[in-house]
Design a protein around this motif. Structure first.
Motif, PDB file in Angstrom:
ATOM      1  N   PHE A   1      34.979  42.433  57.938  1.00  0.00           N
ATOM      2  CA  PHE A   1      36.244  42.011  57.340  1.00  0.00           C
ATOM      3  C   PHE A   1      36.029  41.673  55.876  1.00  0.00           C
ATOM      4  O   PHE A   1      35.008  41.096  55.501  1.00  0.00           O
ATOM      5  CB  PHE A   1      36.800  40.791  58.085  1.00  0.00           C
ATOM      6  N   SER A   2      37.016  42.040  55.031  1.00  0.00           N
ATOM      7  CA  SER A   2      36.958  41.757  53.603  1.00  0.00           C
ATOM      8  C   SER A   2      38.115  40.827  53.234  1.00  0.00           C
ATOM      9  O   SER A   2      39.266  41.275  53.107  1.00  0.00           O
ATOM     10  CB  SER A   2      37.044  43.059  52.792  1.00  0.00           C
ATOM     11  N   PRO A   3      37.859  39.536  53.070  1.00  0.00           N
ATOM     12  CA  PRO A   3      38.951  38.610  52.708  1.00  0.00           C
ATOM     13  C   PRO A   3      39.592  38.932  51.363  1.00  0.00           C
ATOM     14  O   PRO A   3      40.799  38.720  51.182  1.00  0.00           O
ATOM     15  CB  PRO A   3      38.254  37.242  52.681  1.00  0.00           C
ATOM     16  N   ALA A   4      38.810  39.445  50.412  1.00  0.00           N
ATOM     17  CA  ALA A   4      39.369  39.757  49.092  1.00  0.00           C
ATOM     18  C   ALA A   4      40.427  40.857  49.194  1.00  0.00           C
ATOM     19  O   ALA A   4      41.495  40.769  48.566  1.00  0.00           O
ATOM     20  CB  ALA A   4      38.246  40.178  48.142  1.00  0.00           C
ATOM     21  N   ILE A   5      40.150  41.903  49.969  1.00  0.00           N
ATOM     22  CA  ILE A   5      41.133  42.978  50.145  1.00  0.00           C
ATOM     23  C   ILE A   5      42.378  42.450  50.850  1.00  0.00           C
ATOM     24  O   ILE A   5      43.514  42.784  50.481  1.00  0.00           O
ATOM     25  CB  ILE A   5      40.505  44.138  50.940  1.00  0.00           C
ATOM     26  N   PHE A   6      42.190  41.627  51.872  1.00  0.00           N
ATOM     27  CA  PHE A   6      43.330  41.086  52.619  1.00  0.00           C
ATOM     28  C   PHE A   6      44.211  40.213  51.725  1.00  0.00           C
ATOM     29  O   PHE A   6      45.454  40.321  51.760  1.00  0.00           O
ATOM     30  CB  PHE A   6      42.817  40.292  53.818  1.00  0.00           C
ATOM     31  N   LEU A   7      43.610  39.346  50.928  1.00  0.00           N
ATOM     32  CA  LEU A   7      44.394  38.494  50.046  1.00  0.00           C
ATOM     33  C   LEU A   7      45.050  39.290  48.927  1.00  0.00           C
ATOM     34  O   LEU A   7      46.140  38.932  48.446  1.00  0.00           O
ATOM     35  CB  LEU A   7      43.506  37.388  49.476  1.00  0.00           C
ATOM     36  N   TYR A   8      44.405  40.363  48.486  1.00  0.00           N
ATOM     37  CA  TYR A   8      45.034  41.239  47.499  1.00  0.00           C
ATOM     38  C   TYR A   8      46.296  41.889  48.071  1.00  0.00           C
ATOM     39  O   TYR A   8      47.311  42.022  47.367  1.00  0.00           O
ATOM     40  CB  TYR A   8      44.027  42.293  47.052  1.00  0.00           C
ATOM     41  N   LEU A   9      46.245  42.260  49.335  1.00  0.00           N
ATOM     42  CA  LEU A   9      47.448  42.789  49.988  1.00  0.00           C
ATOM     43  C   LEU A   9      48.557  41.744  50.009  1.00  0.00           C
ATOM     44  O   LEU A   9      49.731  42.060  49.762  1.00  0.00           O
ATOM     45  CB  LEU A   9      47.108  43.222  51.416  1.00  0.00           C
ATOM     46  N   ILE A  10      48.194  40.502  50.305  1.00  0.00           N
ATOM     47  CA  ILE A  10      49.199  39.436  50.330  1.00  0.00           C
ATOM     48  C   ILE A  10      49.820  39.241  48.949  1.00  0.00           C
ATOM     49  O   ILE A  10      51.016  38.943  48.822  1.00  0.00           O
ATOM     50  CB  ILE A  10      48.551  38.130  50.837  1.00  0.00           C
ATOM     51  N   CYS A  11      49.051  39.429  47.890  1.00  0.00           N
ATOM     52  CA  CYS A  11      49.543  39.208  46.531  1.00  0.00           C
ATOM     53  C   CYS A  11      50.453  40.329  46.039  1.00  0.00           C
ATOM     54  O   CYS A  11      51.442  40.061  45.338  1.00  0.00           O
ATOM     55  CB  CYS A  11      48.367  39.043  45.576  1.00  0.00           C
TER      56      CYS A  11
ATOM     57  N   MET B   1      24.217  41.123  38.931  1.00  0.00           N
ATOM     58  CA  MET B   1      25.128  42.255  39.129  1.00  0.00           C
ATOM     59  C   MET B   1      26.059  42.011  40.306  1.00  0.00           C
ATOM     60  O   MET B   1      27.237  42.393  40.273  1.00  0.00           O
ATOM     61  CB  MET B   1      24.318  43.528  39.350  1.00  0.00           C
ATOM     62  N   VAL B   2      25.549  41.383  41.351  1.00  0.00           N
ATOM     63  CA  VAL B   2      26.396  41.072  42.508  1.00  0.00           C
ATOM     64  C   VAL B   2      27.517  40.120  42.104  1.00  0.00           C
ATOM     65  O   VAL B   2      28.697  40.335  42.435  1.00  0.00           O
ATOM     66  CB  VAL B   2      25.538  40.470  43.639  1.00  0.00           C
ATOM     67  N   LEU B   3      27.191  39.074  41.377  1.00  0.00           N
ATOM     68  CA  LEU B   3      28.202  38.125  40.926  1.00  0.00           C
ATOM     69  C   LEU B   3      29.190  38.771  39.965  1.00  0.00           C
ATOM     70  O   LEU B   3      30.402  38.506  40.015  1.00  0.00           O
ATOM     71  CB  LEU B   3      27.521  36.926  40.264  1.00  0.00           C
ATOM     72  N   LEU B   4      28.680  39.639  39.080  1.00  0.00           N
ATOM     73  CA  LEU B   4      29.558  40.310  38.121  1.00  0.00           C
ATOM     74  C   LEU B   4      30.540  41.236  38.826  1.00  0.00           C
ATOM     75  O   LEU B   4      31.741  41.263  38.511  1.00  0.00           O
ATOM     76  CB  LEU B   4      28.712  41.086  37.114  1.00  0.00           C
ATOM     77  N   ASN B   5      30.048  42.013  39.802  1.00  0.00           N
ATOM     78  CA  ASN B   5      30.933  42.913  40.550  1.00  0.00           C
ATOM     79  C   ASN B   5      31.980  42.137  41.330  1.00  0.00           C
ATOM     80  O   ASN B   5      33.155  42.543  41.403  1.00  0.00           O
ATOM     81  CB  ASN B   5      30.109  43.783  41.500  1.00  0.00           C
ATOM     82  N   ALA B   6      31.562  41.027  41.931  1.00  0.00           N
ATOM     83  CA  ALA B   6      32.510  40.211  42.699  1.00  0.00           C
ATOM     84  C   ALA B   6      33.616  39.660  41.805  1.00  0.00           C
ATOM     85  O   ALA B   6      34.802  39.672  42.171  1.00  0.00           O
ATOM     86  CB  ALA B   6      31.767  39.086  43.407  1.00  0.00           C
ATOM     87  N   LEU B   7      33.256  39.184  40.611  1.00  0.00           N
ATOM     88  CA  LEU B   7      34.247  38.598  39.713  1.00  0.00           C
ATOM     89  C   LEU B   7      35.145  39.659  39.093  1.00  0.00           C
ATOM     90  O   LEU B   7      36.367  39.484  39.012  1.00  0.00           O
ATOM     91  CB  LEU B   7      33.536  37.798  38.617  1.00  0.00           C
ATOM     92  N   VAL B   8      34.558  40.773  38.647  1.00  0.00           N
ATOM     93  CA  VAL B   8      35.347  41.821  37.984  1.00  0.00           C
ATOM     94  C   VAL B   8      36.350  42.432  38.954  1.00  0.00           C
ATOM     95  O   VAL B   8      37.520  42.673  38.610  1.00  0.00           O
ATOM     96  CB  VAL B   8      34.411  42.887  37.400  1.00  0.00           C
ATOM     97  N   THR B   9      35.931  42.688  40.194  1.00  0.00           N
ATOM     98  CA  THR B   9      36.833  43.298  41.165  1.00  0.00           C
ATOM     99  C   THR B   9      38.011  42.385  41.464  1.00  0.00           C
ATOM    100  O   THR B   9      39.170  42.829  41.488  1.00  0.00           O
ATOM    101  CB  THR B   9      36.066  43.606  42.457  1.00  0.00           C
ATOM    102  N   ARG B  10      37.753  41.127  41.668  1.00  0.00           N
ATOM    103  CA  ARG B  10      38.848  40.196  41.954  1.00  0.00           C
ATOM    104  C   ARG B  10      39.739  39.993  40.733  1.00  0.00           C
ATOM    105  O   ARG B  10      40.951  39.766  40.873  1.00  0.00           O
ATOM    106  CB  ARG B  10      38.272  38.866  42.441  1.00  0.00           C
ATOM    107  N   LEU B  11      39.177  40.079  39.538  1.00  0.00           N
ATOM    108  CA  LEU B  11      39.989  39.995  38.332  1.00  0.00           C
ATOM    109  C   LEU B  11      40.949  41.185  38.236  1.00  0.00           C
ATOM    110  O   LEU B  11      42.115  41.034  37.852  1.00  0.00           O
ATOM    111  CB  LEU B  11      39.088  39.932  37.093  1.00  0.00           C
ATOM    112  N   LEU B  12      40.479  42.368  38.606  1.00  0.00           N
ATOM    113  CA  LEU B  12      41.353  43.543  38.629  1.00  0.00           C
ATOM    114  C   LEU B  12      42.478  43.359  39.639  1.00  0.00           C
ATOM    115  O   LEU B  12      43.631  43.738  39.378  1.00  0.00           O
ATOM    116  CB  LEU B  12      40.535  44.789  38.968  1.00  0.00           C
ATOM    117  N   PHE B  13      42.162  42.788  40.789  1.00  0.00           N
ATOM    118  CA  PHE B  13      43.194  42.522  41.787  1.00  0.00           C
ATOM    119  C   PHE B  13      44.263  41.582  41.237  1.00  0.00           C
ATOM    120  O   PHE B  13      45.473  41.826  41.407  1.00  0.00           O
ATOM    121  CB  PHE B  13      42.558  41.919  43.042  1.00  0.00           C
TER     122      PHE B  13
END
Length: 365
Positions: free
Chosen positions: A65-75, A4-16
């Motif tokens: 710090f959340s690198p995924a959120i920061f990189l999503y902002l950059i995108c 579930m942890v891996l699935l949540n990590a992948l799905v969230t970044r896919l949405l980004f």
């Protein structure tokens, strides 16, 4: 659980990634230049972060710090900048929803008639998808830009909720952080939409760039989790200094005050004051939200004064009693030493009775 942890990590970044690609598509459609598809290459940073997080952290987050959120902002932020600066002149009717519904129903009926007689359903699905995409393209540009702003802020909150948390943050702290993000996102959306919709602002590109710069600056608080976490003291020597003690005890509160004064309400108040004072732009909502920013800044300064006075009173009271001013987050070694000393005294008291009560044999024996 790890699955579930891996699935949540992948799905969230896919949405980004999908949302940022929609933003790039809108920029390309508005500018009518294919070169803007190069903005999609920014998603490679998010893909690289995903691989590193899955390899070294098993999909879990980092502390503070959340690198995924920061990189999503950059995108996504460059696409929103380009859409706001362009601000097309396409006319939007007073009731765009009704017009869109009528046209879409007509197009869907035509797609059904064209696909009538075909036994398979694949062709019908493809035709429906084409009609849906064409209908989305007919929506006026201002509606698209506002929708991207809204979904961007909602996805920030939902994405932070779905992202796996690290071992340093608890579920209770995450719930507090999400509630704060909801209010913050609403204020930021109101600031961007309310100021950029003013006609006099749209005529001044310098003002547009300044407002977008402040808007981007306010977004930098989303990747940080310091609002619900205490930093803590690293050494007993630094913990006994007054600034370190204050930061140790009120780190989360001080971070919230700093965010409000220097990242959100303070810059928002400055921008709105410049619009009213220098450019003579007045409307009812602008005056109301300026007064709101003044009130929030005043209350945050009052809160800072209360924290400082309370901490100063505590330090003076302990110094008069001859006690060492101890921070609630004092290093574990110092607390363990004090606790062990008290336990040794208690053991000695229990083991050795007072002198007046000698253990002499009774007279009956």
């Amino acid at each position: 659980m790890e699955l579930m942890v891996l699935l949540n990590a992948l799905v969230t970044r896919l949405l980004f990634v999908l949302h940022s690609l929609i933003g790039v598509w809108r920029v390309t459609a508005v500018k009518k230049e294919p070169k803007y598809w190069l903005l999609a290459l920014l998603n490679l940073l998010l893909c690289l972060e995903t691989g590193l997080t899955l390899k070294f952290k098993q999909g879990r987050g980092y502390k503070w710090f959340s690198p995924a959120i920061f990189l999503y902002l950059i995108c996504i932020v460059p696409s929103l900048w380009l859409l706001e600066i362009h601000h097309g002149t396409q006319y939007c009717g007073n009731e765009p929803g009704a017009v869109q519904v009528n046209v879409s129903n007509q197009d869907f009926n035509q797609s059904r008639e064209s696909s009538h007689g075909i036994e398979g359903t694949d062709h019908h699905i493809i035709q429906t998808a084409k009609v849906f995409v064409n209908q989305l393209s007919t929506i006026c540009e201002t509606v698209w830009t506002l929708a991207l702003h809204q979904t961007f802020l909602l996805l920030l909150v939902v994405g932070r909720w779905l992202l796996p948390i690290g071992v340093e943050i608890t579920r209770d702290q995450l719930s507090q952080l999400l509630l704060m993000f909801v209010g913050t996102a609403a204020d930021i959306l109101e600031f961007a939409s309310e100021t950029l919709d003013i006609e006099d602002v749209r005529k001044n590109y310098a003002l547009i760039n300044a407002i977008l710069a402040v808007w981007t600056w306010s977004m930098l608080q989303f990747p940080l989790d310091l609002a619900v976490q205490h930093i803590g003291c690293k050494s007993s020597a630094s913990a006994r200094r007054i600034p370190s003690l204050l930061l140790c005890r009120y780190s989360a509160e001080l971070w919230n005050i700093g965010v409000s004064l220097f990242i959100q309400d303070g810059p928002f108040f400055i921008v709105r004051s410049i619009l009213m004072g220098h450019f003579r732009i007045f409307n009812q909502m602008l005056v109301f939200f300026t007064a709101k920013n003044i009130l929030v800044v005043t209350l945050q300064l009052y809160r800072l004064a209360v924290i400082t006075l309370d901490f100063r009173a505590t330090v003076l009271q302990k110094s008069r009693k001859g006690e060492v001013c101890c921070c609630p987050c004092e290093p574990y070694e110092a607390r363990a030493h004090a606790t062990g000393h008290q336990e040794n005294e208690m053991k000695e008291f229990v083991t050795f009775p007072p002198k007046g009560e000698s253990q002499a044999p009774s007279e009956d024996h």
